[in-house]
Motif scaffolding. Structure first.
Motif, PDB file in Angstrom:
ATOM      1  N   ALA A  91     -11.499   4.430   1.018  1.00  0.00           N
ATOM      2  CA  ALA A  91     -11.357   3.160   0.300  1.00  0.00           C
ATOM      3  C   ALA A  91     -11.449   1.973   1.254  1.00  0.00           C
ATOM      4  N   ARG A  92     -10.734   2.020   2.374  1.00  0.00           N
ATOM      5  CA  ARG A  92     -10.758   0.892   3.318  1.00  0.00           C
ATOM      6  C   ARG A  92     -12.109   0.758   4.007  1.00  0.00           C
ATOM      7  N   ASN A  95     -14.550  -0.858   1.466  1.00  0.00           N
ATOM      8  CA  ASN A  95     -14.155  -2.151   0.930  1.00  0.00           C
ATOM      9  C   ASN A  95     -15.134  -3.290   1.265  1.00  0.00           C
ATOM     10  N   ALA A 102     -13.725   0.189  -4.149  1.00  0.00           N
ATOM     11  CA  ALA A 102     -12.662   0.445  -3.178  1.00  0.00           C
ATOM     12  C   ALA A 102     -11.306   0.002  -3.720  1.00  0.00           C
ATOM     13  N   HIS A 103     -11.276  -1.153  -4.386  1.00  0.00           N
ATOM     14  CA  HIS A 103     -10.033  -1.664  -4.960  1.00  0.00           C
ATOM     15  C   HIS A 103      -9.512  -0.718  -6.049  1.00  0.00           C
ATOM     16  N   LEU A 105     -10.153   2.536  -6.376  1.00  0.00           N
ATOM     17  CA  LEU A 105      -9.684   3.761  -5.719  1.00  0.00           C
ATOM     18  C   LEU A 105      -8.319   3.532  -5.095  1.00  0.00           C
ATOM     19  N   TRP A 106      -8.154   2.413  -4.430  1.00  0.00           N
ATOM     20  CA  TRP A 106      -6.907   2.092  -3.734  1.00  0.00           C
ATOM     21  C   TRP A 106      -5.740   2.010  -4.720  1.00  0.00           C
ATOM     22  N   ILE A 117      -5.806  -4.038  -0.816  1.00  0.00           N
ATOM     23  CA  ILE A 117      -6.654  -3.393   0.191  1.00  0.00           C
ATOM     24  C   ILE A 117      -7.253  -4.412   1.153  1.00  0.00           C
TER      25      ILE A 117
END
Length: 194
Positions: A91-92, A95, A102-103, A105-106, A117
């Motif tokens: 995720a990071r 991003n 990514a957001h 998933l986070w 994130i």
């Protein structure tokens, strides 16, 4: 349900530190090494502004996280710790190039509702995870590939030669012959000339 909830449910079953968890299971150790290798490649790709290969590294990490180390059977505790670390890295890492995914998933998969994130640093490969205990060397006899052998990273030249000479696939090609020369290229190949 969310990975974070599963992790919290197994928090009492031992450490949830991914490096400790991976040290207890060879398959997890290899999976964690692969995740950090792909992360290292992504870091290099970001520096070279090669964003398409960053996404490719993300797909490779996801493939590791969806692989044999984390599927099937009763995967709990240690597996969850390494899997959570891997998804956090994924995720990071994604991003900057895929912020919406990514957001999601986070927050949704990993359950990080309070932490944004965007406020977190970019992940860095763990040098301990990247270390290898053993390496695979190709074994050639008279220039033709006959086998591969796994040897310790600290194996001496003599130990590598002995392992190559006694390998079951090499034996028929060197049996009854005295090697004229054995060339060991560290970390790559053993070439036996008979």
């Amino acid at each position: 349900y969310r990975l974070r909830e599963r992790l919290n449910a197994h928090a009492g079953n031992g450490s949830l530190d991914a490096s400790v968890a991976a040290s207890r299971n060879l398959q997890l150790k290899q999976a964690r090494r692969e995740i950090h290798q792909h992360l290292a490649q992504a870091v290099s790709d970001y520096q070279r502004l090669q964003f398409n290969t960053v996404v490719s590294a993300g797909m490779k990490i996801f493939k590791v996280l969806d692989g044999d180390a984390f599927t099937g059977g009763d995967r709990q505790g240690d597996h969850l710790a390494v899997q959570a670390e891997g998804f956090g890295i994924l995720a990071r890492m994604l991003n900057p190039v895929a912020p919406h995914a990514a957001h999601a998933l986070w927050q949704q998969a990993l359950g990080h509702i309070e932490t944004l994130i965007d406020d977190l640093p970019f992940p860095r490969p763990d040098s301990v995870a990247l270390q290898r205990d053993a390496i695979t060397l190709a074994v050639q006899v008279n220039g033709k590939l006959r086998s591969t052998i796994d040897v310790s990273v600290e194996a001496t030249r003599e130990a590598i030669e002995a392992a190559a000479m006694t390998d079951a696939n090499v034996q028929p090609h060197v049996a009854g012959k005295t090697p004229k020369k054995v060339i060991v290229v560290p970390g790559k190949i053993v070439n036996i000339v008979v």
